[in-house]
Design a protein around this motif. Structure first.
Motif, PDB file in Angstrom:
ATOM      1  N   ILE A 261       0.846  -1.205   0.000  1.00 43.23           N
ATOM      2  CA  ILE A 261       0.000   0.000   0.000  1.00 43.23           C
ATOM      3  C   ILE A 261       0.877   1.248   0.000  1.00 43.23           C
ATOM      4  CG2 ILE A 261      -1.673   1.331   1.361  1.00 43.23           C
ATOM      5  CD1 ILE A 261      -2.839  -1.346   2.299  1.00 43.23           C
ATOM      6  N   GLU A 262       1.940   1.191   0.816  1.00 44.20           N
ATOM      7  CA  GLU A 262       2.867   2.318   0.881  1.00 44.20           C
ATOM      8  C   GLU A 262       3.501   2.593  -0.492  1.00 44.20           C
ATOM      9  OE1 GLU A 262       6.896   2.750   3.216  1.00 44.20           O
ATOM     10  OE2 GLU A 262       5.289   1.941   4.483  1.00 44.20           O
ATOM     11  N   MET A 263       3.866   1.498  -1.186  1.00 44.17           N
ATOM     12  CA  MET A 263       4.467   1.660  -2.518  1.00 44.17           C
ATOM     13  C   MET A 263       3.475   2.288  -3.494  1.00 44.17           C
ATOM     14  SD  MET A 263       7.495   0.838  -2.162  1.00 44.17           S
ATOM     15  CE  MET A 263       7.868   1.326  -3.831  1.00 44.17           C
ATOM     16  N   LEU A 264       2.212   1.848  -3.436  1.00 46.94           N
ATOM     17  CA  LEU A 264       1.210   2.406  -4.338  1.00 46.94           C
ATOM     18  C   LEU A 264       1.020   3.892  -4.064  1.00 46.94           C
ATOM     19  CD1 LEU A 264      -1.529  -0.385  -4.568  1.00 46.94           C
ATOM     20  CD2 LEU A 264       0.160   0.247  -6.263  1.00 46.94           C
ATOM     21  N   GLN A 265       1.118   4.261  -2.781  1.00 46.24           N
ATOM     22  CA  GLN A 265       1.019   5.689  -2.460  1.00 46.24           C
ATOM     23  C   GLN A 265       2.211   6.452  -3.010  1.00 46.24           C
ATOM     24  OE1 GLN A 265       0.582   5.183   1.711  1.00 46.24           O
ATOM     25  NE2 GLN A 265      -1.657   5.304   1.671  1.00 46.24           N
ATOM     26  N   GLN A 266       3.390   5.807  -2.934  1.00 44.64           N
ATOM     27  CA  GLN A 266       4.597   6.473  -3.423  1.00 44.64           C
ATOM     28  C   GLN A 266       4.550   6.759  -4.919  1.00 44.64           C
ATOM     29  OE1 GLN A 266       8.746   5.585  -2.965  1.00 44.64           O
ATOM     30  NE2 GLN A 266       8.377   4.948  -0.878  1.00 44.64           N
ATOM     31  N   VAL A 267       3.853   5.895  -5.671  1.00 44.06           N
ATOM     32  CA  VAL A 267       3.760   6.136  -7.104  1.00 44.06           C
ATOM     33  C   VAL A 267       2.492   6.942  -7.439  1.00 44.06           C
ATOM     34  CG1 VAL A 267       5.140   4.144  -7.750  1.00 44.06           C
ATOM     35  CG2 VAL A 267       2.673   3.888  -7.557  1.00 44.06           C
ATOM     36  N   ASN A 268       1.943   7.591  -6.431  1.00 45.49           N
ATOM     37  CA  ASN A 268       0.810   8.507  -6.582  1.00 45.49           C
ATOM     38  C   ASN A 268      -0.447   7.848  -7.136  1.00 45.49           C
ATOM     39  OD1 ASN A 268       2.547  10.480  -5.725  1.00 45.49           O
ATOM     40  ND2 ASN A 268       3.123  11.052  -7.822  1.00 45.49           N
ATOM     41  N   ILE A 269      -0.757   6.676  -6.627  1.00 41.30           N
ATOM     42  CA  ILE A 269      -2.042   6.078  -6.986  1.00 41.30           C
ATOM     43  C   ILE A 269      -3.042   6.478  -5.906  1.00 41.30           C
ATOM     44  CG2 ILE A 269      -3.290   3.884  -7.205  1.00 41.30           C
ATOM     45  CD1 ILE A 269      -0.987   2.787  -8.713  1.00 41.30           C
ATOM     46  N   PRO A 270      -4.085   7.197  -6.295  1.00 41.73           N
ATOM     47  CA  PRO A 270      -5.048   7.623  -5.281  1.00 41.73           C
ATOM     48  C   PRO A 270      -5.815   6.428  -4.717  1.00 41.73           C
ATOM     49  CG  PRO A 270      -5.749   8.317  -7.490  1.00 41.73           C
ATOM     50  CD  PRO A 270      -4.428   7.667  -7.650  1.00 41.73           C
TER      51      PRO A 270
ATOM     52  N   VAL B 197       1.644   0.825 -11.226  1.00 40.28           N
ATOM     53  CA  VAL B 197       1.630  -0.405 -10.436  1.00 40.28           C
ATOM     54  C   VAL B 197       2.911  -1.197 -10.694  1.00 40.28           C
ATOM     55  CG1 VAL B 197       0.484  -2.632 -10.113  1.00 40.28           C
ATOM     56  CG2 VAL B 197      -0.883  -0.551 -10.342  1.00 40.28           C
ATOM     57  N   MET B 198       3.316  -1.276 -11.982  1.00 37.56           N
ATOM     58  CA  MET B 198       4.549  -1.993 -12.312  1.00 37.56           C
ATOM     59  C   MET B 198       5.745  -1.357 -11.607  1.00 37.56           C
ATOM     60  SD  MET B 198       4.110  -4.606 -14.147  1.00 37.56           S
ATOM     61  CE  MET B 198       5.826  -4.914 -14.585  1.00 37.56           C
ATOM     62  N   ILE B 199       5.757  -0.025 -11.597  1.00 29.66           N
ATOM     63  CA  ILE B 199       6.874   0.663 -10.939  1.00 29.66           C
ATOM     64  C   ILE B 199       6.845   0.382  -9.440  1.00 29.66           C
ATOM     65  CG2 ILE B 199       7.846   2.937 -10.408  1.00 29.66           C
ATOM     66  CD1 ILE B 199       6.893   3.862 -13.175  1.00 29.66           C
ATOM     67  N   ALA B 200       5.648   0.423  -8.857  1.00 28.77           N
ATOM     68  CA  ALA B 200       5.520   0.136  -7.427  1.00 28.77           C
ATOM     69  C   ALA B 200       6.051  -1.257  -7.118  1.00 28.77           C
ATOM     70  CB  ALA B 200       4.058   0.261  -6.997  1.00 28.77           C
ATOM     71  N   MET B 201       5.680  -2.210  -7.984  1.00 30.49           N
ATOM     72  CA  MET B 201       6.112  -3.586  -7.776  1.00 30.49           C
ATOM     73  C   MET B 201       7.632  -3.692  -7.903  1.00 30.49           C
ATOM     74  SD  MET B 201       4.865  -6.928  -9.863  1.00 30.49           S
ATOM     75  CE  MET B 201       3.189  -6.396  -9.965  1.00 30.49           C
ATOM     76  N   ALA B 202       8.167  -3.035  -8.925  1.00 36.97           N
ATOM     77  CA  ALA B 202       9.603  -3.103  -9.165  1.00 36.97           C
ATOM     78  C   ALA B 202      10.376  -2.475  -8.006  1.00 36.97           C
ATOM     79  CB  ALA B 202       9.950  -2.405 -10.477  1.00 36.97           C
ATOM     80  N   LEU B 203       9.833  -1.402  -7.435  1.00 37.16           N
ATOM     81  CA  LEU B 203      10.581  -0.682  -6.410  1.00 37.16           C
ATOM     82  C   LEU B 203      10.319  -1.205  -5.007  1.00 37.16           C
ATOM     83  CD1 LEU B 203      10.387   2.995  -7.658  1.00 37.16           C
ATOM     84  CD2 LEU B 203      11.927   1.156  -8.308  1.00 37.16           C
ATOM     85  N   SER B 204       9.370  -2.158  -4.877  1.00 41.49           N
ATOM     86  CA  SER B 204       8.970  -2.592  -3.538  1.00 41.49           C
ATOM     87  C   SER B 204      10.118  -3.243  -2.784  1.00 41.49           C
ATOM     88  CB  SER B 204       7.780  -3.544  -3.628  1.00 41.49           C
ATOM     89  OG  SER B 204       8.118  -4.666  -4.412  1.00 41.49           O
ATOM     90  N   CYS B 205      11.124  -3.762  -3.496  1.00 40.02           N
ATOM     91  CA  CYS B 205      12.240  -4.385  -2.789  1.00 40.02           C
ATOM     92  C   CYS B 205      13.496  -3.521  -2.820  1.00 40.02           C
ATOM     93  CB  CYS B 205      12.524  -5.758  -3.379  1.00 40.02           C
ATOM     94  SG  CYS B 205      11.123  -6.849  -3.198  1.00 40.02           S
ATOM     95  N   HIS B 206      13.326  -2.240  -3.057  1.00 45.55           N
ATOM     96  CA  HIS B 206      14.439  -1.289  -3.074  1.00 45.55           C
ATOM     97  C   HIS B 206      15.596  -1.759  -3.943  1.00 45.55           C
ATOM     98  CE1 HIS B 206      12.190   0.494   0.085  1.00 45.55           C
ATOM     99  NE2 HIS B 206      12.238  -0.625   0.769  1.00 45.55           N
ATOM    100  N   PRO B 207      15.375  -1.915  -5.237  1.00 48.92           N
ATOM    101  CA  PRO B 207      16.453  -2.371  -6.108  1.00 48.92           C
ATOM    102  C   PRO B 207      17.538  -1.304  -6.208  1.00 48.92           C
ATOM    103  CG  PRO B 207      14.629  -1.600  -7.431  1.00 48.92           C
ATOM    104  CD  PRO B 207      14.176  -1.557  -6.007  1.00 48.92           C
ATOM    105  N   SER B 208      18.766  -1.733  -6.474  1.00 49.95           N
ATOM    106  CA  SER B 208      19.789  -0.715  -6.730  1.00 49.95           C
ATOM    107  C   SER B 208      19.845  -0.377  -8.210  1.00 49.95           C
ATOM    108  CB  SER B 208      21.150  -1.167  -6.218  1.00 49.95           C
ATOM    109  OG  SER B 208      21.358  -2.514  -6.521  1.00 49.95           O
ATOM    110  N   LEU B 209      19.233  -1.237  -9.048  1.00 51.14           N
ATOM    111  CA  LEU B 209      19.165  -0.955 -10.478  1.00 51.14           C
ATOM    112  C   LEU B 209      17.764  -1.259 -10.995  1.00 51.14           C
ATOM    113  CD1 LEU B 209      20.463  -0.331 -13.266  1.00 51.14           C
ATOM    114  CD2 LEU B 209      21.090  -2.744 -13.410  1.00 51.14           C
TER     115      LEU B 209
END
Lengths: 336, 336
Positions: free
Chosen positions: A144-153, A174-186
């Motif tokens: 949920i936090e990730m979805l908020q970070q990518v500005n999904i209302p 959503v794809m970006i939220a999923m990709a970033l949910s594990c704090h990738p370095s790349l």
């Protein structure tokens, strides 16, 4: 410089009935930590196959036959050491923890990359549970936090939505939220905005820039759109027919392109800020990948073709001043 | 030559066993514009804004819900047709004057027919030209679009995207049309090939005295090819002006946002402000009250929520649908 990923002499070939297609043919480049590398080229130049090779996602008949992909892994103690991803089994535990965890990827068709039959919340949570040691309820919170970070209302309600209920721009978020949910370095972004409308594209690019700055993450941004590269990238790699033909900082490459292919690409673009009655074109088409050319692969289309030289000698990467690299015989002693 | 007046197309939304109408998608909602002989009018907008529907209505691939399409293929003095009012039989003699070029060169050519059949089909259907005559004419068209006559007996799969688009152009032009509707003709092509096709379209226009309605989403491409540009948003025209005027000094906030979202492939020296629109394109089945753009407009005032602006002439053939066009000072594209 703090190198995060170094690709050396990468060769990924596709073994087809028609012959061997050298999709990536000795590509060499590197990505620095926290930096945006733009990879640009026309269709068939090998930019997507390069990304898939890094992720070890090339499927037969494609095989990465040679090269090194050195990824600098940092352990819990803060010690960093390079690992050659090509030496790891593609489906083994190390690679599985890197793929989607430390190196994440987003694709061109956001709707096709999401499962149509699972709720988006479950898809993000699944990724978090795979890569992080958290409980399902914690994973849900993170999602949920990730979805908020990518500005999904209304993120907590959207967790229950299916991909078809969201617009293309929302699916890419959503794809970006999923990709970033594990704090990738790349983050490898393969044409992430090509399928989107102009104003949605602007929203996604702004989001990516903001997240990149906040999370100090490196991005490998693959696109055919030179305009986006000019705005987003710190460093640029230009590919043609599986080879890196030019590398350098974005400002250098756009101000003073060295390779004739880069120059021709920039001049063939219709631009709002310039009046051009006729556009420059690159003669011919990208050649058939099954019948390799002698010499430089660009020579049949090159405006500076030197007969007897360019169709004979394979150009090697040449280091110019200020850290630029170009693969062209015009910059060698062969040039007349 | 072409006058579109109050053109509307509503698609019904049906539900239930008896397909009862439960609403309408207002794909095109009252569009007015004219086309002069020999000019190119660019029609831009995001996906779903109705730009393709406008093209198809003029082609009479759809029956308009309301409005008139006055078409004078031979100029003011010649025959006059109201395309919106004619039935299929009455349209037959007009159809050769109207031709269309499609976006996807891969799906718009029949894979089981030879190039001779594909390009010659319009002649055959209109009973023009016997076998030998037809072949001569097709060869002539092939030369005109820059393809070799030897290709006559080949099938579409043997051609690249750019070559296929040339075939599509040859087919559209073989009946000597006066008006050509090009629906995203270059958006599926690579940059270097895109330049070739844009040059070809421009050359053919001069050679054959063609009039183009050029539908596209890429503002750089549209600026390059168009004399005048119309911007569409949710089924309505929001701005229509001479291309240079519109890019230099847009009068509608939506046009301003579109222009600011364009990425120029050059060194990024200028710190130009990028306007990122909030939210998404309004739903054409349930558009907001007042100006359709007001929920995303940063200049919106109370009046915009109540009153729908009409397209009006503000300055020397610069049409805009905004209540505050005179008061706003909007930023255009940087131009040399």
């Amino acid at each position: 410089m703090d190198t995060l990923l170094e690709v050396k002499n990468l060769q990924t070939y596709f073994f087809m009935a028609e012959g061997v297609a050298k999709a990536v043919d000795s590509a060499t480049f590197s990505i620095q930590r926290g930096q945006v590398l733009g990879v640009v080229g026309e269709s068939g130049c090998g930019k997507s196959v390069t990304a898939r090779s890094i992720m070890r996602m090339v499927r037969p008949p494609g095989h990465t036959v040679d090269g090194e992909i050195l990824y600098t892994q940092t352990d819990e103690a803060g010690q960093s050491a390079p690992v050659d991803l090509l030496q790891l089994p593609a489906t083994g535990p190390e690679m599985r923890s890197i793929r989607g965890g430390e190196i994440a990827m987003i694709f061109q068709e956001p709707r096709a990359s999401l499962s149509p039959v699972h709720r988006i919340g479950d898809q993000i949570t699944e990724n978090i549970l795979l890569h992080q040691d958290v409980s399902p309820s914690e994973a849900k919170e993170i999602a949920i936090e990730m979805l908020q970070q990518v500005n999904i209302p209304l993120a907590d309600q959207r967790m229950n939505a299916y991909a078809h209920q969201l617009s293309g721009g929302m699916c890419q978020r959503v794809m970006i939220a999923m990709a970033l949910s594990c704090h990738p370095s790349l983050l490898i972004a393969d044409e992430p905005t090509t399928a989107l409308d102009v104003t949605t594209e602007a929203q996604i690019l702004e989001l990516m820039q903001a997240l990149q700055a906040n999370l100090n993450m490196a991005i490998m941004f693959i696109t055919h759109d030179l305009g986006i590269i000019a705005d987003m990238a710190d460093e640029v790699t230009v590919m043609y027919l599986g080879r890196v033909v030019e590398r350098g900082s974005a400002s250098d490459i756009f101000r003073d392109p060295k390779h004739p292919y880069t120059t021709a690409l920039l001049e063939s673009l219709p631009r709002m800020d310039q009046k051009r009655e006729w556009l420059q074109t690159i003669r011919g088409v990208v050649p058939d990948p099954y019948s390799p050319l002698n010499g430089c692969p660009f020579h049949p289309r090159c405006a500076h073709f030197m007969p007897g030289i360019c169709n004979e000698i394979v150009p090697q990467p040449i280091n110019l001043e200020d850290g630029r690299e170009v693969r062209c015989l015009l910059y060698t002693e062969h040039a007349v | 030559m072409l006058e579109v007046d109050g053109l509307k197309k509503y698609f019904p939304i049906t539900a239930g066993l008896f397909s009862k109408d439960i609403g309408h998608i207002k794909a095109v909602d009252g569009v007015n514009f004219t086309l002069r002989k020999g000019e190119t009018l660019g029609l831009v907008g995001e996906s779903g804004c109705g730009k393709t529907t406008v093209g198809r209505l003029i082609m009479r691939l759809y029956v308009p819900t309301a409005g008139n399409i006055h078409f004078r293929p031979h100029g003011q003095a010649g025959a006059h047709y109201n395309l919106a009012a004619l039935d299929n039989a009455a349209l037959r003699p007009v159809r050769p004057h109207l031709q269309m070029i499609f976006q996807d060169p891969y799906s718009s050519l029949n894979p089981r027919k030879t190039i001779l059949d594909i390009i010659g089909e319009p002649l055959r259907l209109n009973g023009m030209g016997k076998r030998a005559e037809l072949k001569d004419r097709v060869v002539e068209m092939l030369r005109l679009v820059g393809l070799r006559p030897e290709y006559l007996t080949r099938y579409p799969h043997a051609f690249s995207g750019g070559q296929r688009q040339r075939i599509g152009i040859a087919r559209a032009l073989i009946l000597n049309p006066t008006l050509v509707i090009a629906d995203e003709p270059v958006s599926a092509l690579d940059v270097s090939v895109q330049a070739q096709i844009l040059n070809l379209l421009k050359f053919l226009q001069q050679e054959l005295d063609l009039t183009y309605l050029f539908i596209a989403h890429d503002l750089g491409v549209v600026k390059h090819i168009s004399d005048r540009v119309a911007v569409m948003y949710v089924g309505k025209l929001v701005e229509l002006a001479d291309a240079n005027d519109l890019y230099r000094k847009p009068l509608h906030p939506y046009t301003e946002a579109l222009l600011s979202a364009v990425h120029v492939a050059g060194p990024t020296d200028s710190q130009r402000e990028r306007i990122v629109l909030e939210g998404e394109v309004a739903d054409p089945s349930n558009p907001p009250l007042g100006c359709y753009f007001h929920p995303r407009c940063r200049y919106a005032q109370e009046r915009c929520q109540q009153e729908t602006p009409i397209l009006r002439d503000v300055a020397a053939n610069h049409f805009v649908a905004c209540h505050f066009a005179e008061e706003l000072d909007l930023t255009g594209a940087e131009m040399a």
